[in-house]
Write an enzyme that holds these catalytic residues in place. Structure first.
Site, short mmCIF file in Angstrom:
data_model
loop_
_atom_site.label_atom_id
_atom_site.label_comp_id
_atom_site.label_asym_id
_atom_site.label_seq_id
_atom_site.Cartn_x
_atom_site.Cartn_y
_atom_site.Cartn_z
N GLY A 143 0.78 -1.23 0.00
CA GLY A 143 0.00 0.00 0.00
C GLY A 143 0.81 1.27 0.00
O GLY A 143 0.24 2.37 -0.12
N SER A 192 5.94 -11.22 -4.85
CA SER A 192 4.84 -11.18 -5.83
C SER A 192 5.09 -10.14 -6.91
O SER A 192 5.92 -9.25 -6.77
CB SER A 192 3.54 -10.85 -5.10
OG SER A 192 3.63 -9.56 -4.51
N ALA A 245 3.10 -7.14 -9.19
CA ALA A 245 2.02 -6.20 -8.90
C ALA A 245 0.70 -6.71 -9.46
O ALA A 245 0.67 -7.33 -10.53
CB ALA A 245 2.35 -4.84 -9.49
N ASP A 266 -9.86 -6.44 0.59
CA ASP A 266 -8.55 -6.66 1.19
C ASP A 266 -8.72 -6.74 2.71
O ASP A 266 -8.22 -5.92 3.46
CB ASP A 266 -7.60 -5.52 0.82
CG ASP A 266 -6.14 -5.92 0.97
OD1 ASP A 266 -5.88 -7.11 1.22
OD2 ASP A 266 -5.27 -5.05 0.83
N LYS A 273 -3.06 1.02 3.69
CA LYS A 273 -4.07 -0.03 3.89
C LYS A 273 -4.60 0.00 5.32
O LYS A 273 -5.78 -0.25 5.56
CB LYS A 273 -3.46 -1.40 3.60
CG LYS A 273 -3.23 -1.69 2.13
CD LYS A 273 -2.72 -3.11 1.94
CE LYS A 273 -2.52 -3.43 0.47
NZ LYS A 273 -2.04 -4.82 0.27
#
Length: 494
Positions: A172, A198, A200, A260, A292
């Site tokens: 975030g 990961s 994006a 989320d 976030k």
């Protein structure tokens, strides 16, 4: 019996099969009933959504076309003979309906749902129903059961060490590319850190996207193990490893819905780390008005959920709260963030101080896991390894071991300065807005696209002065970003 034909159509994440509307004695109405079909052959099986084709130049009446995902997952060569049958709905859908009604599910029920999701037996709509139901309410035991189920359906990596460290930021915050600094510091100290990261999904780039600017990140499990054995660490894309594959499927549906939840976040992160063989984990929770996690109370609740699940999964954690009030570093986007990371590792005078300090703090917490290091010495040891150049040397070895990128991506040739509309001081920067502007410019698929931040909070600016510079490799991408930034730059000047 139908002959398999591979069609170069990307239908990620779905399995999609293609058949002529009028062939093999079927009518259109019968095809409609076979909207989801079971494809079997040579002991292998997949479920796939059926798309009807009206052009026999694409596929013949004795063939079944498979999109890229379905062809790969079926695992049969082109030309193999298969049979089709109507697919029965997974029995676990009944548990999803119960969750929608507000029931609390048991371990066996959640495990059944996750097994079917990982096997691609659910449609995106059915996955979405499960996610929305869980977002409405999910108990702590259910979160643990979800984590355990996600670990159970994928591959597991193991390492010949009782201490395998890792770190994870919940995301975030644009530019927060600390992993690429922390991992070489930890490796230089001698700890094992098999870092899988990961790509994006909705952000301007993930760690794997930035590392790919420098080196190959799509490694097999064997390649990863060999590199860790030699260098003690790796920075690889986790998608190739099939670690907690159900999580990848859930995320592909979750992110477009902008879901989320803390419960899904915890299950996602912990399941991936357990599957990767990590034993000790540092978790970074940025807290800020556009992050976030936006309040201290929410951060504490998330920390306790992480601690509960990690403890039951046999993982030791250190969880820290960090400043999520603005982007970290100068660059947002693969090439720009790789520039910042290497500037910190090289101890360059203009390296972003906030990125450097945040990475040192995280590395210090990770080094504290080392029983041979005196307590409280983690930060000092991290600083020593960075300042001496040992961390840079470790990073260069990791890059060489993974395979250095022979082509160095460059910044986008199209650029635009977003100017301040008034004179004053930068009082806040909207992290979410900056990330979306960088995405509009083309990041991360366009590695050279992104934003170079010329001012951070507290900086004095004059009217007409550039706040940041947008880069893109297409005039269209730059146009999208300019228009979006023109509506709201993400900066507040007071």
């Amino acid at each position: 019996m139908l002959r398999v034909r591979r069609l170069p159509i990307d239908t990620y994440p779905d399995n999609t099969a293609f058949m002529l509307r009028h062939s093999n004695g079927y009518s259109a109405e019968q095809f409609q009933a076979l909207r989801k079909i079971r494809i079997t052959g040579e002991g292998r099986e997949i479920l796939a959504s059926l798309a009807l084709v009206d052009d026999d130049q694409i596929i013949s009446d004795c063939e079944i076309g498979l999109g890229e995902q379905a062809f790969r997952r079926l695992g049969l060569p082109e030309g193999a003979m298969v049979q089709i049958a109507q697919a029965r709905p997974p029995a676990s859908l009944e548990f999803v309906r119960r969750k929608i009604d507000g029931d609390t599910l048991g371990e066996a029920e959640i495990s059944a749902v996750i097994r079917d999701i990982a096997a691609h037996r659910y449609s995106p709509m059915e996955i979405g129903a499960f996610l929305v139901a869980c977002a409405g309410f999910m108990s702590t035991p259910e979160t643990l059961a979800l984590t355990e189920a996600m670990v159970a359906v994928g591959n597991h990596l193991s390492w010949d060490s009782p201490l395998v460290v890792d770190k994870h930021c919940i995301g975030g915050i644009p530019g927060n590319r600390t992993s690429m600094i922390v991992v070489p510091i930890v490796a230089a100290h001698g700890l094992i850190c098999p870092k899988t990261s990961s790509r994006a999904i909705t952000s301007p780039c993930g760690t794997a996207d930035v590392m790919e600017v420098l080196a190959k990140v799509e490694l097999t499990s064997k390649e990863m193990a060999d590199i860790v054995a030699r260098e003690g660490a790796v920075l690889a894309w986790g998608g190739r490893m099939n670690l907690s594959p159900a999580d990848d499927v859930l995320i592909s549906v979750e992110r477009p819905l902008r879901l989320d939840t803390f419960e899904q976040m915890v299950a996602s992160i912990i399941s991936k780390k357990v599957a990767a063989g990590s034993t000790h984990l540092v978790i970074d929770i940025p807290v800020g008005p556009t992050a976030k996690v936006r309040s201290q109370n929410a951060a504490v609740r998330l920390r306790k959920l992480f601690e509960y699940v990690a403890r039951h999964m046999g993982m030791e954690t250190t969880i820290i709260f960090s400043d999520g009030s603005q982007p970290i570093g100068h660059g947002v986007g693969p090439v720009l963030e790789a520039r910042d990371v290497m500037a910190v590792l090289r101890n360059e005078s203009d390296a972003p101080a906030d990125l450097r300090e945040h990475a040192l703090a995280l590395a210090g917490h990770m080094l504290e896991f080392d029983p041979e290091l005196p307590g409280g010495r983690g930060y000092a040891r991290a600083l020593e390894l960075l300042a001496s150049g040992e961390a840079l040397a470790a990073m260069e070895r990791i890059i060489a071991a993974q395979g250095a990128n022979p082509v160095k991506p460059s910044l986008g040739k199209f650029r635009h300065d977003v100017q301040s509309q008034s004179t004053g001081r930068v009082t806040s920067i909207d992290c979410e807005r900056i990330a979306r502007i960088a995405r509009h410019a083309g990041a991360p698929l366009d590695q050279g696209a992104g934003i170079d931040l010329l001012h951070k909070t507290g900086s004095a600016v004059h009217k007409g002065e550039a706040l940041y510079r947008i880069y893109a490799n297409s005039d269209i991408g730059l146009g999208f970003a300019r228009e979006f930034a023109g509506e709201n730059s993400g900066y507040v000047i007071a």
